[in-house]
Scaffold this motif. Structure first.
Motif, PDB file in Angstrom:
ATOM      1  N   LYS A  87      19.553 -69.215  34.685  1.00 52.70           N
ATOM      2  CA  LYS A  87      19.857 -69.397  33.265  1.00 52.70           C
ATOM      3  C   LYS A  87      18.546 -69.415  32.498  1.00 52.70           C
ATOM      4  O   LYS A  87      17.736 -70.308  32.655  1.00 52.70           O
ATOM      5  CB  LYS A  87      20.622 -70.700  33.048  1.00 52.70           C
ATOM      6  N   SER A  88      18.336 -68.381  31.661  1.00 52.83           N
ATOM      7  CA  SER A  88      17.090 -68.294  30.916  1.00 52.83           C
ATOM      8  C   SER A  88      17.285 -68.573  29.433  1.00 52.83           C
ATOM      9  O   SER A  88      16.337 -68.770  28.702  1.00 52.83           O
ATOM     10  CB  SER A  88      16.474 -66.895  31.075  1.00 52.83           C
ATOM     11  N   SER A  89      18.531 -68.575  28.993  1.00 50.85           N
ATOM     12  CA  SER A  89      18.810 -68.874  27.590  1.00 50.85           C
ATOM     13  C   SER A  89      20.189 -69.514  27.494  1.00 50.85           C
ATOM     14  O   SER A  89      20.779 -69.877  28.501  1.00 50.85           O
ATOM     15  CB  SER A  89      18.745 -67.591  26.740  1.00 50.85           C
ATOM     16  N   ARG A  90      20.700 -69.643  26.289  1.00 49.76           N
ATOM     17  CA  ARG A  90      21.964 -70.335  26.094  1.00 49.76           C
ATOM     18  C   ARG A  90      23.146 -69.507  26.589  1.00 49.76           C
ATOM     19  O   ARG A  90      23.113 -68.285  26.603  1.00 49.76           O
ATOM     20  CB  ARG A  90      22.152 -70.668  24.615  1.00 49.76           C
ATOM     21  N   LEU A  91      24.207 -70.220  26.934  1.00 48.13           N
ATOM     22  CA  LEU A  91      25.429 -69.611  27.457  1.00 48.13           C
ATOM     23  C   LEU A  91      26.029 -68.641  26.454  1.00 48.13           C
ATOM     24  O   LEU A  91      26.183 -68.950  25.287  1.00 48.13           O
ATOM     25  CB  LEU A  91      26.432 -70.733  27.772  1.00 48.13           C
ATOM     26  N   SER A 100      29.293 -62.731  13.043  1.00 48.56           N
ATOM     27  CA  SER A 100      28.625 -63.728  12.202  1.00 48.56           C
ATOM     28  C   SER A 100      27.440 -64.301  12.952  1.00 48.56           C
ATOM     29  O   SER A 100      27.495 -64.495  14.168  1.00 48.56           O
ATOM     30  CB  SER A 100      29.607 -64.846  11.832  1.00 48.56           C
ATOM     31  N   ASP A 101      26.375 -64.564  12.239  1.00 48.02           N
ATOM     32  CA  ASP A 101      25.221 -65.187  12.877  1.00 48.02           C
ATOM     33  C   ASP A 101      25.272 -66.711  12.762  1.00 48.02           C
ATOM     34  O   ASP A 101      24.362 -67.407  13.201  1.00 48.02           O
ATOM     35  CB  ASP A 101      23.916 -64.656  12.277  1.00 48.02           C
ATOM     36  N   ASN A 120      28.346 -68.174  19.932  1.00 49.78           N
ATOM     37  CA  ASN A 120      27.571 -67.037  20.439  1.00 49.78           C
ATOM     38  C   ASN A 120      28.317 -65.749  20.104  1.00 49.78           C
ATOM     39  O   ASN A 120      28.690 -65.557  18.955  1.00 49.78           O
ATOM     40  CB  ASN A 120      27.319 -67.193  21.948  1.00 49.78           C
ATOM     41  N   ASN A 121      28.553 -64.892  21.088  1.00 49.25           N
ATOM     42  CA  ASN A 121      29.307 -63.665  20.829  1.00 49.25           C
ATOM     43  C   ASN A 121      30.781 -63.807  21.173  1.00 49.25           C
ATOM     44  O   ASN A 121      31.524 -62.827  21.127  1.00 49.25           O
ATOM     45  CB  ASN A 121      28.721 -62.499  21.644  1.00 49.25           C
ATOM     46  N   TYR A 122      31.198 -64.997  21.555  1.00 48.28           N
ATOM     47  CA  TYR A 122      32.579 -65.223  21.986  1.00 48.28           C
ATOM     48  C   TYR A 122      33.195 -66.385  21.230  1.00 48.28           C
ATOM     49  O   TYR A 122      32.493 -67.270  20.738  1.00 48.28           O
ATOM     50  CB  TYR A 122      32.633 -65.501  23.502  1.00 48.28           C
TER      51      TYR A 122
END
Length: 757
Positions: free
Chosen positions: A95-99, A405-406, A425-427
């Motif tokens: 894990k290098s960044s957020r889920l 959306s960001d 995130n994207n989900y």
């Protein structure tokens, strides 16, 4: 000379905890490719070296025929600088960044694992926690992600040598199965009575003993993989009533677990969609009509006053091994006192349920995310699937949302049938059904689930969305949460959120044609301060406008009105109905309520309360002992209908409103003439269905979207589809329940497409 190349393949979707990496390993080995596969915070990452043509053949097969319980949302393949690999390996997750990937719901036990448990020669014979890469608990035991054993509560049980061998053997079904355990190293079951005394039983006789306990007329609390179930013999009238009394659940129907599909088919008539639902990987409770019922269930105690039964099949190893020993169906209802959340901890179960259950079947696996069983119903004519409760097997993923959306958005839903939606995130993630926030334990689980979502994704919300009702606990908590995280707060009207949930499910926000929203339920705080619930909206790009509603009538006695259908009848009654009211109220009560009507300022347009009034007028239900009881009992009277024989009780008025009191009065005339309840209820539903198309004609729209708890009435849905399907595009909630569970999702959709567009 053939030149070796290296490609990076990225795959996102439901690809962790579903046997994806072992499948990739086997496929790469089959294609004689080298490289690595690993999970990361966004899905699955594959590095593969070999001939370009072979790699693309491998990629095509992987995408077109993935593992059975996986869902691929997106996949990409890109050539990178050549790397030499001496073999193909599964690498530990980093894990290098957020889920940034979907979470994995629980899966029902697969046939192969069932066979292992049944086979005396298999080392998992009679082991109730048998799983593989294709089945077993996932969300229920998840602590954090990526989905690795050390991120779950199963990590408390280190694998023995035999399990490690399976885990590392590429040809084994449990190759890299994160939930792998067995009798030697795994989870332990123990049986105690309600005094805490432990009963002795071997692992091969335990479930026979439990079956005997049930056969003898006892109640047992069984800790399943997603929380406790309270169980008893469904054929024993006395013990079913005892469970009702102890659980404080006088009339709400119980779910029934059948030992097998063959057993169920002997007692109930099933169609193909029923079987598909009952045997799916989600394995929900499925509501089945019991026409020509041939079994011995104490129907009038299990499902009082109803002609339908909520049934399910074993979905975990525990329930399957118990089912193997049963010769009768059992009640399997949520392990709680009515109104409280499902219990998952052993000590709490004993504390709360020792006066309910005679025995406890417990285990030592921590259930991180307790979940009720999901509930599904299919309409009779069109087999339209309606989710009544979205929980185990479905939560916490949602795949159909179009979001760009960001901002990190959290929506806290409504008050009844609460749920949480989070877009970090994207989900988009939508929690399991949580319950009524009036209950302190439910509210506590609601807040803990909210905080766990924020912690799990390591993202603080920039935007908090709440219902417009000023005193909802979810609204008040959302205000605190927004202040805590310095986030923007938006209050979204309840019925606009319902409408937005259907628009979002079917991606209708992208259309330029107007859509009529038909939003009918029991209660919701309106923009004008009145109680809405019989609403018509029109959506045009970036705007939802209320265009009509059922005529207002008096909202009496606050929350008591939703619990007493006779109050809705009193509110809508005229002088011709006084004789009916005198049978339901004392003279003193009538005097008080009639005075309230004269001075009352709070009004409602609620179709849910209209259903209540009809149920009371027909002497079907004067007091709701559970939410929606009157409406459920009304639908129960309809076995079949013919639209050609139906008549209208009212039409839309010139001023574009629906005459609520006139509708009830005309219905009352049929009651006075002695028409059957089935005839009157059928005409009532036909009137409601017809009004929708009258309104669509008035508004000149061809797309109609329906949401709200009223649309759990599958007969109404069938009528709407039969009247309008050839002339109109009709949309209903399908992946979400039409009730208030969809409010959190609808809040996010409304914010994105109407407030922030």
């Amino acid at each position: 000379m053939l030149i070796q190349k290296t490609y990076k393949i990225s795959i996102s979707g439901q690809v962790q905890g579903v046997g994806f990496r072992p499948y990739v390993y086997s496929l790469a080995t089959e294609f004689l490719l080298t490289g690595t596969v690993s999970n990361n915070e966004e899905g699955v990452i594959i590095f593969v070296s070999g001939l370009k043509k072979v790699i693309f053949n491998f990629y095509d097969k992987l995408i077109q025929s993935p593992p059975p319980v996986s869902i691929i949302n997106d996949s990409r393949i890109n050539q990178i600088e050549y790397r030499f690999f001496d073999e193909f390996k599964i690498m530990p997750s980093k894990k290098s960044s957020r889920l940034n990937l979907p979470l994995t719901p629980d899966f029902a036990i697969c046939d192969n694992c069932k066979n292992d448990m049944h086979n005396p020669k298999n080392r998992r014979f009679d082991y109730p926690f048998t799983t593989c890469v294709n089945c077993g608990p996932r969300w229920a035991i998840t602590e954090t992600f990526p989905f690795e054993r050390n991120h779950t509560s199963i990590d408390d049980f280190p694998m023995c040598e035999a399990c490690v061998e399976e885990y590392t053997k590429p040809i084994d079904r449990r190759f890299h199965s994160q939930t792998n355990t067995c009798q030697t190293c795994g989870i332990k079951l123990f049986l105690v009575d309600n005094s805490g005394y432990k009963l002795e039983a071997s692992k091969h006789t335990l479930f026979k003993k439990v079956a005997n306990i049930l056969s003898d007329g006892n109640i047992i609390a069984i800790k399943n993989t997603s929380g406790y179930l309270l169980c008893c013999n469904a054929e024993n009238e006395h013990v079913v009533q005892e469970l009702r009394d102890k659980k404080n659940r006088p009339h709400k129907p119980f779910a029934v677990l059948y030992p097998s599909l063959d057993f169920l088919k002997k007692e109930l008539q099933l169609n193909e969609p029923h079987v598909k639902s009952l045997t799916s990987t989600e394995r929900p409770i499925t509501i089945i009509p019991f026409n020509n019922y041939k079994g011995n269930i104490a129907i009038h105690k299990v499902a009082p006053g109803l002609s339908q039964l909520g049934v399910m099949l074993p979905y975990s190893g525990i329930l399957q091994l118990l089912a193997n020993e049963l010769s009768f169906p059992i009640v399997a209802t949520s392990g709680n006192i009515h109104g409280s959340p499902i219990i998952s901890k052993n000590d709490k179960a004993f504390e709360k349920l020792k006066e309910v259950a005679d025995y406890f079947l417990q285990h030592n696996l921590k259930v991180t995310h307790p979940q009720d069983d999901s509930v599904v119903k299919l309409s009779n004519k069109f087999k339209e699937k309606v989710l009544f409760r979205r929980s185990r097997g479905y939560a916490p993923n949602y795949f159909n949302a179009s979001i760009n959306s960001d901002k990190k958005i959290i929506a806290l839903g409504a008050h009844l049938k609460s749920s949480i939606a989070f877009y970090p995130n994207n989900y988009l993630y939508i929690s399991q059904y949580l319950g009524n926030l009036d209950n302190y334990d439910v509210y506590e689980r609601f807040t803990k689930t909210t905080l766990h979502f924020i912690d799990l994704f390591e993202q603080k919300p920039n935007v908090v969305l709440v219902d417009k009702h000023p005193t909802y606990h979810s609204t008040l908590y959302g205000i605190e949460l927004a202040q805590q995280h310095d986030a923007e707060l938006f209050k979204i009207q309840h019925h606009k959120a319902h409408f937005a949930s259907v628009l979002g499910e079917h991606n209708l926000f992208t259309f330029h044609e107007p859509v009529l929203g038909v939003i009918w339920d029991g209660t919701g705080y309106g923009d004008d301060g009145h109680i809405w619930g019989g609403e018509f909206f029109k959506y045009q790009p970036h705007k939802i406008e209320r265009v009509s509603h059922f005529e207002y009538f008096n909202w009496l006695a606050g929350d008591k009105m939703s619990k007493a259908p006779k109050l809705s009848l009193l509110s809508l009654s005229n002088s011709d109905m006084q004789s009916v009211l005198k049978d339901k109220f004392s003279d003193e009560e009538l005097t008080i309520y009639q005075s309230l009507k004269k001075n009352n300022k709070l009004k409602t347009s609620s179709v849910g309360r209209l259903f209540d009034a009809v149920a009371s007028l027909l002497n079907i239900c004067d007091i709701n002992t559970y939410e929606g009881e009157a409406a459920i009992l009304l639908e129960n009277y309809i076995t079949d209908y013919n639209l050609d024989d139906c008549k209208l009780y009212c039409s839309i008025l010139d001023k574009n409103l629906i005459p609520t009191e006139k509708l009830l009065y005309n219905l009352h005339l049929d009651v006075k003439e002695g028409h059957s309840k089935q005839y009157i209820i059928t005409n009532f539903l036909y009137t409601l269905a017809s009004i929708i198309f009258q309104m669509a004609s008035h508004q000149k729209v061809k797309k109609i979207a329906c949401s709200g708890g009223v649309f759990q009435n599958t007969t109404l849905i069938d009528m709407i589809k039969e009247i309008g399907e050839n002339k109109y595009k009709l949309y209903f909630n399908r992946n979400l329940a039409p009730n208030d569970e969809n409010i959190s999702f609808g809040q996010i959709m409304y914010y994105l497409h109407c407030l922030n567009s």
